[in-house]
Design a protein around this motif. Sequence first.
Motif, short mmCIF file in Angstrom:
data_model
loop_
_atom_site.label_atom_id
_atom_site.label_comp_id
_atom_site.label_asym_id
_atom_site.label_seq_id
_atom_site.Cartn_x
_atom_site.Cartn_y
_atom_site.Cartn_z
N MET A 32 0.81 -1.21 0.00
CA MET A 32 0.00 0.00 0.00
C MET A 32 0.85 1.27 0.00
SD MET A 32 -2.95 -1.31 -0.22
CE MET A 32 -3.80 0.25 -0.25
N PRO A 33 0.40 2.29 -0.72
CA PRO A 33 1.09 3.59 -0.67
C PRO A 33 1.11 4.13 0.75
CG PRO A 33 -0.50 3.54 -2.47
CD PRO A 33 -0.74 2.31 -1.65
N GLY A 34 2.25 4.66 1.16
CA GLY A 34 2.39 5.23 2.49
C GLY A 34 2.79 4.24 3.56
N TYR A 35 2.80 2.96 3.21
CA TYR A 35 3.23 1.92 4.15
C TYR A 35 4.73 2.07 4.39
CZ TYR A 35 5.00 -2.68 5.48
OH TYR A 35 5.67 -3.70 6.10
N VAL A 36 5.14 1.90 5.66
CA VAL A 36 6.56 1.97 6.01
C VAL A 36 7.05 0.60 6.48
CG1 VAL A 36 8.28 3.05 7.53
CG2 VAL A 36 6.39 4.42 6.59
N SER A 37 6.38 0.02 7.49
CA SER A 37 6.79 -1.28 8.02
C SER A 37 5.68 -1.82 8.92
CB SER A 37 8.09 -1.16 8.83
OG SER A 37 7.87 -0.41 10.01
N VAL A 54 1.89 -1.16 12.84
CA VAL A 54 2.10 -0.78 11.44
C VAL A 54 2.51 0.68 11.40
CG1 VAL A 54 1.12 -0.69 9.12
CG2 VAL A 54 0.26 -2.38 10.75
N ARG A 55 3.58 0.95 10.70
CA ARG A 55 4.03 2.34 10.54
C ARG A 55 3.60 2.83 9.16
NH1 ARG A 55 7.47 -0.13 13.85
NH2 ARG A 55 7.99 0.97 15.76
N TRP A 56 2.97 3.99 9.18
CA TRP A 56 2.48 4.65 7.97
C TRP A 56 3.10 6.03 7.87
CZ3 TRP A 56 -0.57 1.82 4.81
CH2 TRP A 56 -1.29 0.74 5.35
N GLN A 57 3.26 6.53 6.66
CA GLN A 57 3.74 7.91 6.48
C GLN A 57 2.76 8.91 7.09
OE1 GLN A 57 6.62 9.14 5.40
NE2 GLN A 57 7.41 7.10 5.05
N THR A 58 1.45 8.73 6.81
CA THR A 58 0.42 9.64 7.34
C THR A 58 -0.78 8.83 7.83
OG1 THR A 58 -0.81 9.89 5.25
CG2 THR A 58 1.07 11.39 5.61
N LEU A 59 -1.60 9.45 8.64
CA LEU A 59 -2.84 8.82 9.10
C LEU A 59 -3.74 8.50 7.91
CD1 LEU A 59 -4.67 7.96 11.47
CD2 LEU A 59 -5.50 10.32 11.54
N GLU A 60 -3.80 9.40 6.95
CA GLU A 60 -4.64 9.21 5.78
C GLU A 60 -4.22 8.00 4.95
OE1 GLU A 60 -3.27 12.16 6.74
OE2 GLU A 60 -5.15 13.05 7.47
#
Length: 103
Positions: A32-37, A54-60
């Motif tokens: 998924m876009p914005g997924y980090v780890s 789960v680490r995401w770039q943004t909440l959105e």
Amino acid sequence: MILEVAILDVKPELTVEFETAFETASTIIASMPGYVSHELQCCLEKPSRYVLLVRWQTLEDHIIGFRQSPRYQEWRSLLHHFYDPFPVVEHYEAIFSNDSSIA
């Protein structure tokens, strides 16, 4: 960066099946876009309890990009029937960390 935290109480008789299904589902979330780890950890005191981080770039990226995507329906069909009760998902933002890769 946003940390998604979910405590997953899995039906005790289904832990092996859950872990297998989670391995498959991991490829979905990682695409998924914005997924980090992400990581899944098992509780030592209660082996049918897991924590999903789960680490995401943004909440959105999580609540819109993932949760409103067709891929989320695949994730849901793979995993949601294992939970009892259904998990609460919360989101956190780092205030302090001595790990420079997280903050």
